[in-house]
Design an enzyme around this catalytic site. Structure first.
Site, PDB file in Angstrom:
ATOM      1  N   HIS A   1      -5.893 -12.951  22.570  1.00 47.13           N
ATOM      2  CA  HIS A   1      -7.187 -12.498  23.456  1.00 47.13           C
ATOM      3  C   HIS A   1      -6.698 -11.409  24.726  1.00 47.13           C
ATOM      4  CE1 HIS A   1     -10.792 -12.456  25.436  1.00 47.13           C
ATOM      5  NE2 HIS A   1     -10.540 -13.048  26.507  1.00 47.13           N
TER       6      HIS A   1
ATOM      7  N   ASN B   1     -11.932  -6.468  27.973  1.00 44.92           N
ATOM      8  CA  ASN B   1     -12.023  -7.611  27.615  1.00 44.92           C
ATOM      9  C   ASN B   1     -13.457  -7.608  26.517  1.00 44.92           C
ATOM     10  OD1 ASN B   1     -12.756 -10.109  27.053  1.00 44.92           O
ATOM     11  ND2 ASN B   1     -12.278 -11.071  29.035  1.00 44.92           N
TER      12      ASN B   1
ATOM     13  N   CYS C   1     -14.540 -16.250  24.291  1.00 46.35           N
ATOM     14  CA  CYS C   1     -13.358 -15.715  24.087  1.00 46.35           C
ATOM     15  C   CYS C   1     -12.522 -16.157  23.010  1.00 46.35           C
ATOM     16  CB  CYS C   1     -12.491 -15.423  25.059  1.00 46.35           C
ATOM     17  SG  CYS C   1     -13.495 -14.255  26.509  1.00 46.35           S
TER      18      CYS C   1
HETATM   19  O1  UT7 Z   1     -11.796 -13.552  28.673  1.00 45.29           O
HETATM   20  C1  UT7 Z   1     -12.426 -14.797  29.238  1.00 45.29           C
HETATM   21  C2  UT7 Z   1     -11.302 -15.266  30.290  1.00 45.29           C
HETATM   22  N1  UT7 Z   1     -11.372 -14.498  31.722  1.00 45.29           N
HETATM   23  C3  UT7 Z   1     -10.267 -14.487  32.195  1.00 45.29           C
HETATM   24  O2  UT7 Z   1      -9.048 -14.748  31.555  1.00 45.29           O
HETATM   25  C4  UT7 Z   1     -10.077 -13.892  33.429  1.00 45.29           C
HETATM   26  C5  UT7 Z   1      -8.897 -14.417  34.346  1.00 45.29           C
HETATM   27  N2  UT7 Z   1      -9.052 -13.960  35.770  1.00 45.29           N
HETATM   28  C6  UT7 Z   1      -8.452 -12.524  35.931  1.00 45.29           C
HETATM   29  O3  UT7 Z   1      -7.997 -11.847  35.109  1.00 45.29           O
HETATM   30  C7  UT7 Z   1      -8.194 -12.176  37.383  1.00 45.29           C
HETATM   31  O4  UT7 Z   1      -8.428 -13.487  37.976  1.00 45.29           O
HETATM   32  C8  UT7 Z   1      -9.112 -11.101  37.865  1.00 45.29           C
HETATM   33  C9  UT7 Z   1      -8.787  -9.853  37.262  1.00 45.29           C
HETATM   34  C10 UT7 Z   1     -10.733 -11.463  37.580  1.00 45.29           C
HETATM   35  C11 UT7 Z   1      -9.093 -10.958  39.271  1.00 45.29           C
HETATM   36  O5  UT7 Z   1      -7.680 -10.939  39.779  1.00 45.29           O
HETATM   37  P1  UT7 Z   1      -7.077 -11.549  40.917  1.00 45.29           P
HETATM   38  O6  UT7 Z   1      -5.644 -10.868  41.055  1.00 45.29           O
HETATM   39  O7  UT7 Z   1      -7.020 -13.205  40.524  1.00 45.29           O
HETATM   40  O8  UT7 Z   1      -7.909 -11.316  42.172  1.00 45.29           O
HETATM   41  P2  UT7 Z   1      -8.764 -12.244  43.044  1.00 45.29           P
HETATM   42  O9  UT7 Z   1      -9.796 -12.631  42.619  1.00 45.29           O
HETATM   43  O10 UT7 Z   1      -7.864 -13.148  43.752  1.00 45.29           O
HETATM   44  O11 UT7 Z   1      -8.914 -11.026  44.439  1.00 45.29           O
HETATM   45  C12 UT7 Z   1      -8.065 -10.592  45.257  1.00 45.29           C
HETATM   46  C13 UT7 Z   1      -8.834  -9.693  46.130  1.00 45.29           C
HETATM   47  C14 UT7 Z   1      -9.908 -10.207  46.713  1.00 45.29           C
HETATM   48  O12 UT7 Z   1     -10.075  -9.553  48.112  1.00 45.29           O
HETATM   49  P3  UT7 Z   1      -9.366 -10.361  49.228  1.00 45.29           P
HETATM   50  O13 UT7 Z   1     -10.281 -11.510  49.502  1.00 45.29           O
HETATM   51  O14 UT7 Z   1      -8.029 -10.583  49.006  1.00 45.29           O
HETATM   52  O15 UT7 Z   1      -9.641  -9.372  50.480  1.00 45.29           O
HETATM   53  C15 UT7 Z   1     -11.132  -9.522  45.941  1.00 45.29           C
HETATM   54  O16 UT7 Z   1     -12.356  -9.372  46.753  1.00 45.29           O
HETATM   55  O17 UT7 Z   1      -9.023  -8.455  45.180  1.00 45.29           O
HETATM   56  C16 UT7 Z   1     -10.328  -8.133  45.502  1.00 45.29           C
HETATM   57  N3  UT7 Z   1     -10.913  -7.638  44.363  1.00 45.29           N
HETATM   58  C17 UT7 Z   1     -11.101  -6.226  43.917  1.00 45.29           C
HETATM   59  N4  UT7 Z   1     -10.707  -5.265  44.586  1.00 45.29           N
HETATM   60  C18 UT7 Z   1     -10.793  -4.141  44.097  1.00 45.29           C
HETATM   61  C19 UT7 Z   1     -11.705  -8.370  43.337  1.00 45.29           C
HETATM   62  N5  UT7 Z   1     -12.003  -7.346  42.224  1.00 45.29           N
HETATM   63  C20 UT7 Z   1     -11.923  -6.287  42.687  1.00 45.29           C
HETATM   64  C21 UT7 Z   1     -11.947  -4.844  42.391  1.00 45.29           C
HETATM   65  N6  UT7 Z   1     -11.383  -3.991  43.072  1.00 45.29           N
HETATM   66  N7  UT7 Z   1     -12.605  -4.754  41.114  1.00 45.29           N
END
Ligand code: UT7
Length: 332
Positions: A257, A287, A116
């Protein structure tokens, strides 16, 4: 040592494939919801390619628009740098494919892999060829077809990424008050295991096993990347502003980004940026890895927020980890 020549961006072109992948489409593919995606990322839709369309195809469309805007021919270019993590092939370099498709006659070039942050790094690399006087026209392209390395059964990654490309032309700035001012980049390989594609390289060459284990897809520890991005992006931006005697409120356009709307607003808050200076288009494109920053430059321009002389701050964090921040004055 001879005086260095300041580089400026003299043209911009961007391209996204026409096909849309909306949150409603994803709701039909994996266990997710529009509300979750919008709330956690800010994304509403992204563009993805049709089968057979490669990174070079998007790069060439963006490049043609930049050349047309500057009213020059591809043969006027001295070098082409293609920032990408999804090259058409391992080799030849996508820069070679782009050169051939553009019919550029006397250029050299190379691909740059920094995920990125690759566009920001490419901008800096290109600016050095201008600075030394070696070249007078360098094209820097950020292009990625992320959809080719995404597992569309993995809801944690498939909702985030899109495809796109953006190209700029770098030239010497006759007016020394315009163009690239300063940069601060940093890599941290300790974060490699947080965002990577393990299969297909020399460590895990393609085999039935690597395919069965889904090693040719993006793997991400979202929270680890999120925390690093929020901390590191703001940290380097602050240092860069400080080194140049600037405050966040001096920035006319903050062009970050586009990985997550929450990362962008967290950085903006910490830097004390004026809300209207913060460029966000993640809702429309997701992204697109190396393409997000030129695509966001285009958005800023369309919103009337990128005028000659405006102070611009670019910022990115990505796989590696790689972090890039750059300060410039928009030059046209
Ligand atoms: O460009 C390269 C650099 N990349 C980044 O900068 C990405 C950085 N990370 C992020 O943007 C975020 O961490 C994500 C968008 C990838 C994920 O968001 P989050 O708020 O950190 O969610 P999480 O991974 O902590 O997951 C929270 C919950 C989980 O469920 P439980 O365990 O709490 O029951 C996940 O399983 O959300 C669930 N989850 C989803 N639910 C619905 C994960 N993905 C999804 C989804 N739809 N697509």
């Amino acid at each position: 040592m001879n005086k260095l020549i300041r580089a400026k961006i003299s043209a911009l072109g961007t391209y996204v494939p026409p096909r849309l992948l909306t949150n409603a489409d994803l709701e039909r593919m994996v266990e997710t919801s529009n509300d979750w995606i919008v709330d956690r990322t800010g994304i509403r839709e992204r563009h993805i390619v049709d089968e057979g369309v490669a990174t070079s195809d998007l790069a060439v469309e963006a490049a043609k628009l930049a050349l047309a805007e500057r009213e020059i021919d591809s043969s006027d270019l001295d070098a082409i740098i293609v920032a990408t993590v999804t090259p058409d092939m391992f080799f030849p370099a996508t820069a070679c494919v782009v050169q051939h498709k553009l019919g550029a006659k006397k250029v050299w070039g190379f691909d740059l892999s920094a995920a990125c942050s690759a566009f920001v790094y490419g901008l800096q690399a290109g600016a050095q060829f201008i600075a030394t006087g070696a070249h007078s026209k360098v094209m820097v392209i950020g292009a990625d077809v992320m959809s080719c390395i995404i597992d569309y059964t993995d809801r944690a990654t498939c909702v985030i990424f899109g495809d796109g490309a953006g190209a700029v032309v770098l030239e010497p700035a006759e007016d020394d008050s315009l163009g690239m001012i300063d940069f601060m980049h940093e890599i941290d390989g300790g974060g490699g295991c947080s965002l990577y594609m393990p299969g297909g390289g020399s460590l895990h060459p393609a085999s039935h096993e690597t395919i069965d284990k889904k090693m040719h897809y993006v793997h991400q520890d979202g929270q680890a990347v999120f925390k690093y991005a929020v901390r590191k992006q703001a940290e380097l931006c602050e240092k860069l502003l400080q080194r140049n005697g600037l405050k966040g409120s001096d920035i006319k356009a903050f062009i970050p980004h586009q990985a997550n709307k929450r990362i962008i607003t967290a950085t903006a808050d910490r830097l004390g940026l004026r809300p209207e200076s913060v460029i966000i288009n993640i809702d429309r494109f997701g992204n697109t890895t190396a393409a997000t920053i030129p695509l966001a430059m285009e958005t800023a321009r369309q919103e009337g927020k990128l005028k000659k002389g405006d102070l611009v701050l670019l910022a990115s964090v990505g796989a590696g980890f790689t972090t890039g921040v750059a300060l410039l004055r928009w030059a046209y």
